[in-house]
Write a protein that holds these residues in place. Structure first.
Motif, PDB file in Angstrom:
ATOM      1  N   SER A 187      -8.369  -3.118  11.046  1.00 37.31           N
ATOM      2  CA  SER A 187      -9.441  -2.925  10.062  1.00 37.31           C
ATOM      3  C   SER A 187      -8.831  -2.699   8.692  1.00 37.31           C
ATOM      4  O   SER A 187      -7.783  -2.056   8.541  1.00 37.31           O
ATOM      5  CB  SER A 187     -10.335  -1.757  10.469  1.00 37.31           C
ATOM      6  OG  SER A 187      -9.812  -0.549   9.970  1.00 37.31           O
ATOM      7  N   LEU A 188      -9.490  -3.274   7.700  1.00 36.82           N
ATOM      8  CA  LEU A 188      -8.967  -3.191   6.334  1.00 36.82           C
ATOM      9  C   LEU A 188     -10.160  -3.144   5.389  1.00 36.82           C
ATOM     10  O   LEU A 188     -11.048  -3.978   5.466  1.00 36.82           O
ATOM     11  CB  LEU A 188      -8.132  -4.443   6.041  1.00 36.82           C
ATOM     12  CG  LEU A 188      -7.298  -4.444   4.773  1.00 36.82           C
ATOM     13  CD1 LEU A 188      -6.110  -3.509   4.918  1.00 36.82           C
ATOM     14  CD2 LEU A 188      -6.802  -5.860   4.482  1.00 36.82           C
ATOM     15  N   ALA A 189     -10.180  -2.140   4.513  1.00 38.01           N
ATOM     16  CA  ALA A 189     -11.278  -2.060   3.534  1.00 38.01           C
ATOM     17  C   ALA A 189     -10.735  -1.441   2.267  1.00 38.01           C
ATOM     18  O   ALA A 189      -9.769  -0.671   2.292  1.00 38.01           O
ATOM     19  CB  ALA A 189     -12.413  -1.209   4.098  1.00 38.01           C
ATOM     20  N   ALA A 190     -11.347  -1.797   1.127  1.00 35.41           N
ATOM     21  CA  ALA A 190     -10.932  -1.213  -0.148  1.00 35.41           C
ATOM     22  C   ALA A 190     -11.099   0.307  -0.057  1.00 35.41           C
ATOM     23  O   ALA A 190     -12.083   0.799   0.486  1.00 35.41           O
ATOM     24  CB  ALA A 190     -11.794  -1.774  -1.271  1.00 35.41           C
ATOM     25  N   ALA A 191     -10.118   1.037  -0.586  1.00 36.58           N
ATOM     26  CA  ALA A 191     -10.192   2.498  -0.515  1.00 36.58           C
ATOM     27  C   ALA A 191     -11.250   3.009  -1.481  1.00 36.58           C
ATOM     28  O   ALA A 191     -11.528   2.382  -2.506  1.00 36.58           O
ATOM     29  CB  ALA A 191      -8.824   3.093  -0.872  1.00 36.58           C
ATOM     30  N   THR A 192     -11.834   4.143  -1.148  1.00 33.19           N
ATOM     31  CA  THR A 192     -12.822   4.759  -2.037  1.00 33.19           C
ATOM     32  C   THR A 192     -12.081   5.352  -3.240  1.00 33.19           C
ATOM     33  O   THR A 192     -10.874   5.634  -3.159  1.00 33.19           O
ATOM     34  CB  THR A 192     -13.553   5.899  -1.311  1.00 33.19           C
ATOM     35  OG1 THR A 192     -12.560   6.846  -0.890  1.00 33.19           O
ATOM     36  CG2 THR A 192     -14.318   5.398  -0.095  1.00 33.19           C
ATOM     37  N   PRO A 193     -12.792   5.581  -4.355  1.00 33.50           N
ATOM     38  CA  PRO A 193     -12.151   6.196  -5.523  1.00 33.50           C
ATOM     39  C   PRO A 193     -11.483   7.531  -5.179  1.00 33.50           C
ATOM     40  O   PRO A 193     -10.414   7.851  -5.734  1.00 33.50           O
ATOM     41  CB  PRO A 193     -13.309   6.399  -6.501  1.00 33.50           C
ATOM     42  CG  PRO A 193     -14.304   5.348  -6.128  1.00 33.50           C
ATOM     43  CD  PRO A 193     -14.177   5.169  -4.646  1.00 33.50           C
ATOM     44  N   GLU A 194     -12.064   8.269  -4.239  1.00 26.45           N
ATOM     45  CA  GLU A 194     -11.456   9.565  -3.858  1.00 26.45           C
ATOM     46  C   GLU A 194     -10.080   9.335  -3.238  1.00 26.45           C
ATOM     47  O   GLU A 194      -9.110  10.032  -3.553  1.00 26.45           O
ATOM     48  CB  GLU A 194     -12.330  10.322  -2.832  1.00 26.45           C
ATOM     49  CG  GLU A 194     -13.676  10.816  -3.338  1.00 26.45           C
ATOM     50  CD  GLU A 194     -14.676   9.683  -3.551  1.00 26.45           C
ATOM     51  OE1 GLU A 194     -14.999   8.999  -2.559  1.00 26.45           O
ATOM     52  OE2 GLU A 194     -15.095   9.451  -4.712  1.00 26.45           O
ATOM     53  N   VAL A 195     -10.014   8.343  -2.343  1.00 28.91           N
ATOM     54  CA  VAL A 195      -8.724   8.064  -1.695  1.00 28.91           C
ATOM     55  C   VAL A 195      -7.715   7.563  -2.735  1.00 28.91           C
ATOM     56  O   VAL A 195      -6.544   7.961  -2.729  1.00 28.91           O
ATOM     57  CB  VAL A 195      -8.898   7.035  -0.543  1.00 28.91           C
ATOM     58  CG1 VAL A 195      -7.552   6.573  -0.014  1.00 28.91           C
ATOM     59  CG2 VAL A 195      -9.750   7.627   0.571  1.00 28.91           C
ATOM     60  N   VAL A 196      -8.179   6.718  -3.663  1.00 24.40           N
ATOM     61  CA  VAL A 196      -7.273   6.211  -4.708  1.00 24.40           C
ATOM     62  C   VAL A 196      -6.700   7.393  -5.495  1.00 24.40           C
ATOM     63  O   VAL A 196      -5.499   7.468  -5.755  1.00 24.40           O
ATOM     64  CB  VAL A 196      -8.023   5.239  -5.661  1.00 24.40           C
ATOM     65  CG1 VAL A 196      -7.143   4.870  -6.852  1.00 24.40           C
ATOM     66  CG2 VAL A 196      -8.453   3.987  -4.905  1.00 24.40           C
ATOM     67  N   ARG A 197      -7.578   8.336  -5.840  1.00 27.32           N
ATOM     68  CA  ARG A 197      -7.121   9.494  -6.610  1.00 27.32           C
ATOM     69  C   ARG A 197      -6.113  10.319  -5.812  1.00 27.32           C
ATOM     70  O   ARG A 197      -5.106  10.790  -6.348  1.00 27.32           O
ATOM     71  CB  ARG A 197      -8.335  10.369  -6.995  1.00 27.32           C
ATOM     72  CG  ARG A 197      -8.464  10.499  -8.516  1.00 27.32           C
ATOM     73  CD  ARG A 197      -9.783  11.122  -8.922  1.00 27.32           C
ATOM     74  NE  ARG A 197     -10.736  10.093  -9.318  1.00 27.32           N
ATOM     75  CZ  ARG A 197     -11.989  10.007  -8.856  1.00 27.32           C
ATOM     76  NH1 ARG A 197     -12.437  10.882  -7.984  1.00 27.32           N
ATOM     77  NH2 ARG A 197     -12.767   9.060  -9.277  1.00 27.32           N
ATOM     78  N   LYS A 198      -6.382  10.454  -4.515  1.00 28.47           N
ATOM     79  CA  LYS A 198      -5.495  11.238  -3.671  1.00 28.47           C
ATOM     80  C   LYS A 198      -4.116  10.573  -3.552  1.00 28.47           C
ATOM     81  O   LYS A 198      -3.070  11.222  -3.628  1.00 28.47           O
ATOM     82  CB  LYS A 198      -6.111  11.370  -2.264  1.00 28.47           C
ATOM     83  CG  LYS A 198      -5.830  12.714  -1.636  1.00 28.47           C
ATOM     84  CD  LYS A 198      -6.710  12.940  -0.434  1.00 28.47           C
ATOM     85  CE  LYS A 198      -5.851  13.386   0.730  1.00 28.47           C
ATOM     86  NZ  LYS A 198      -6.529  13.190   2.013  1.00 28.47           N
ATOM     87  N   VAL A 199      -4.120   9.242  -3.424  1.00 25.71           N
ATOM     88  CA  VAL A 199      -2.861   8.513  -3.239  1.00 25.71           C
ATOM     89  C   VAL A 199      -2.062   8.441  -4.538  1.00 25.71           C
ATOM     90  O   VAL A 199      -0.842   8.603  -4.534  1.00 25.71           O
ATOM     91  CB  VAL A 199      -3.150   7.073  -2.717  1.00 25.71           C
ATOM     92  CG1 VAL A 199      -1.896   6.211  -2.763  1.00 25.71           C
ATOM     93  CG2 VAL A 199      -3.704   7.132  -1.296  1.00 25.71           C
ATOM     94  N   THR A 200      -2.763   8.192  -5.673  1.00 23.46           N
ATOM     95  CA  THR A 200      -2.040   7.923  -6.931  1.00 23.46           C
ATOM     96  C   THR A 200      -2.046   9.093  -7.894  1.00 23.46           C
ATOM     97  O   THR A 200      -1.269   9.115  -8.847  1.00 23.46           O
ATOM     98  CB  THR A 200      -2.680   6.721  -7.673  1.00 23.46           C
ATOM     99  OG1 THR A 200      -3.997   7.107  -8.126  1.00 23.46           O
ATOM    100  CG2 THR A 200      -2.802   5.507  -6.778  1.00 23.46           C
ATOM    101  N   GLY A 201      -2.979  10.013  -7.698  1.00 20.01           N
ATOM    102  CA  GLY A 201      -3.107  11.118  -8.644  1.00 20.01           C
ATOM    103  C   GLY A 201      -3.798  10.677  -9.924  1.00 20.01           C
ATOM    104  O   GLY A 201      -3.820  11.421 -10.912  1.00 20.01           O
TER     105      GLY A 201
END
Ligand code: ATP
Ligand code: MG
Length: 579
Positions: free
Chosen positions: A319-333
């Protein structure tokens, strides 16, 4: 058949939402009538063509060893739960509405029949001695298509020929590969007999990979898929799948230093490349996904797009889906739009074209900042890379031939399923060694309505449809000029009866109408051969035989007309060939 006794409601009106030629012409010619979005009545003249297509499909399926059955549209939802496809299908799976333990709440409308046929197989196919076997049907499918469009090219209810094969093994005698090839060839024969200019392409086949799936495409602007072909003719694939040759390293050996730059509010490739005056191909696009529940970073060049099917395969995830903005923030800061590979510590896969970049520009993992002068190896390491992007203009095939792109519509699909459904639904057989094993399956679909519309897309002109003889609603139209003229009517009627006796599909336009009016309808409806019977011609001892595709007219004595027409039909009938 006499026109006045038949039902051909031609019309001059074209619905405002009919944008593609097949939709416009089918409505104008009285072939179809829309009932609701994505559902159509096939009016008699349209239904004749659909039936002709069905006959070709059935003949070739039988010749390829298929055995016909008929499965219902109403399915118990339990079987779809067993295969795990209630969730996978989402809104495409149409359900009857009912509450509590009402049977309706447990019933779905079949969009395809793997579940139903696998249940049959697990019940009745228990021994290797019964294998291989190919079961097929021609049956109505229901799909909750979000956007039914382009007339009958994409509808919510359509006729499909779906076949399912069962095997004890993949390769070797009686194996899946053998049946797959036989049905692939049968598909070539079907589409060529229907007169369709088709191309068989490698298709995305998910985790099975390899040559496990092919689609049959008809190039047309009305299509929604992209066909990618190499100039040398050796390679053809769906854009979802098309492989590209590696991009060469263009570095000049001088590496700029890593520099942070302020890019306030600029988060897209376009905005940043304009602001920093660099081309998008100097940028690294950093996209965060959630893959099997974990974050996954994909890197592609700024002018490229991530191909999710390729990425899924290279990453080995399902399964593959675009990450939510929350996950993006968590991963990249940082906010969305400022991600980059420098300093990231999650699994990252770079496209091959990224691996040869120098002095790249990318997000700084800090809101409103990017970095320039990024060097691979110095500023970040690439642990995993592969072909994870879609092909673009300028790319070459793996063999080095330039790729070209064309819009196309999928008319058929063959697929090696392997043991996916037999595993999920426990469809096992006892092999010669006495051991229980899962059935190895293939599935094969053809859209009959789509063949019809795709044929019109591929073959029409400003006057109307130009049917191939093999699927035309009538092969011949007789236009009698002057229904008040006894000799004209008598000749036309005689010709009609003789053609019918010779097993030629003929319609006699016996309407009391002007010649121009009859000719226009004949051209709109695309009958391959028109015979014109008029007083003046008869005085010269001839009738006119005209072919629709090239407009060529022959003056023939009425007594020779049937032979001439029979020979023309033979000539014009597309031959079955296998590519
Ligand atoms: P698409 O990608 O166009 O949505 P699909 O991959 O979902 O099609 P399959 O499940 O492979 O289609 O179905 C087999 C055949 O059924 C297709 O090749 C096509 O000819 C036909 N078909 C699929 N969906 C539709 C539809 N909504 N309307 C008409 N024909 C369809
Ligand atoms: Mg498909």
């Amino acid at each position: 058949m006499k026109w006045t006794k038949f039902f051909i409601p031609t019309s001059k009106e074209v619905p405002a939402d009919a944008h593609v030629p097949s939709h416009q012409l089918m409505v104008r010619g009285g072939l179809i009538r829309q009932v609701a979005a994505g559902s159509y009545t096939y009016l008699p003249i349209g239904y004749r063509t659909l039936r002709n297509i069905e006959a070709i499909v059935r003949e070739e399926m039988n010749a390829a060893g298929g055995i016909e059955l008929h499965m219902p549209a109403l399915h118990p939802i339990e079987w779809w739960e067993e295969s795990g496809r209630v969730a996978a299908m989402g809104d495409v799976l149409l359900r009857l509405s009912g509450s509590g333990d009402d049977w309706r709440s447990r019933t779905v409308l079949g969009p395809t029949h793997e579940e139903v046929v696998t249940e049959i197989a697990r019940t009745y196919i228990t021994s290797y001695k019964q294998l291989p076997i190919t079961l097929y049907q021609i049956q109505t499918k229901f799909r909750g298509e979000a956007r039914p469009k382009s007339g009958v090219l994409r509808t919510r209810e359509f006729l499909m020929k779906d076949a399912y094969s069962f095997h004890i093994r993949l390769g070797g005698p009686g194996g899946l590969d053998e049946t797959y090839r036989a049905l692939y060839d049968a598909y070539c024969r079907i589409f060529s007999r229907c007169g369709l200019p088709y191309v068989a392409v490698e298709a995305e086949s998910g985790p099975i990979g390899g040559d496990a799936s092919h689609e049959f495409m008809v190039p047309t602007d009305a299509g929604e898929d992209w066909l990618v072909r190499s100039q040398d003719g050796a390679y053809a694939a769906n854009l979802e799948r098309a492989e590209v040759a590696p991009v060469a390293d263009e570095g000049d050996g001088t590496d700029a230093p890593l520099t942070e730059v302020h890019t306030p509010g600029l988060s897209t490739i376009d905005e940043v490349s304009k602001f920093l005056k660099c081309t998008p191909c100097k940028m690294i696009k950093t996209i965060i996904f959630e893959a099997d529940g974990k974050p996954l970073v994909a890197l592609v060049r700024g002018d490229h797009e991530v191909n999710e099917a390729k990425l899924r395969r290279v990453a080995g995830v399902s399964s593959l889906a675009a990450a939510t903005p929350e996950v993006v923030r968590k991963v990249t800061g940082a906010d969305v739009g400022f991600a980059g590979p420098v300093g990231l510590s999650v699994r990252t896969i770079a496209d091959q074209a990224v691996t040869v970049m120098h002095d790249a520009v990318t997000g700084a993992n800090k809101t409103d900042y990017h970095v320039t002068g990024v060097q691979i190896g110095r500023d970040f390491e690439i642990a995993e890379s592969g072909d994870i992007r879609s092909a673009v203009e300028g790319d070459r095939s793996v063999e080095g031939s330039p790729l070209s792109f064309a819009k196309c519509i999928e008319v058929g699909h063959v697929f090696k399923l392997g043991t996916k459904y037999s595993d999920l639904m426990e469809a096992n057989f006892t092999d010669a060694d006495g051991k229980g094993k899962p059935l190895i399956m293939g599935c094969y679909g053809i859209g009959l309505n789509r063949i019809m519309a795709a044929s019109i897309e591929a073959s029409h002109d400003e006057k109307g449809m130009v049917w191939p003889v093999s699927i035309a609603p009538f092969q011949v139209v007789i236009c009698a000029l002057g229904m008040g003229e006894t000799e004209v009517v008598a000749t036309a009627e005689k010709l009609h009866d003789e053609l019918q006796a010779a097993d030629i599909d003929v319609i006699f336009d016996d309407r009391d109408a002007r010649p121009g009016f009859k000719f226009k309808d004949a051209e709109l409806l695309g009958f391959p051969i028109r015979v014109t019977v008029g007083k003046r011609g008869l005085a010269d001892g001839i009738v006119e035989v005209q072919t629709r595709h090239d407009g060529e007219t022959r003056r023939i004595a009425p007594a020779d007309a049937v032979d001439t027409i029979a020979a023309l039909i033979k000539d014009l009938t597309p031959t079955a060939c296998v590519s």
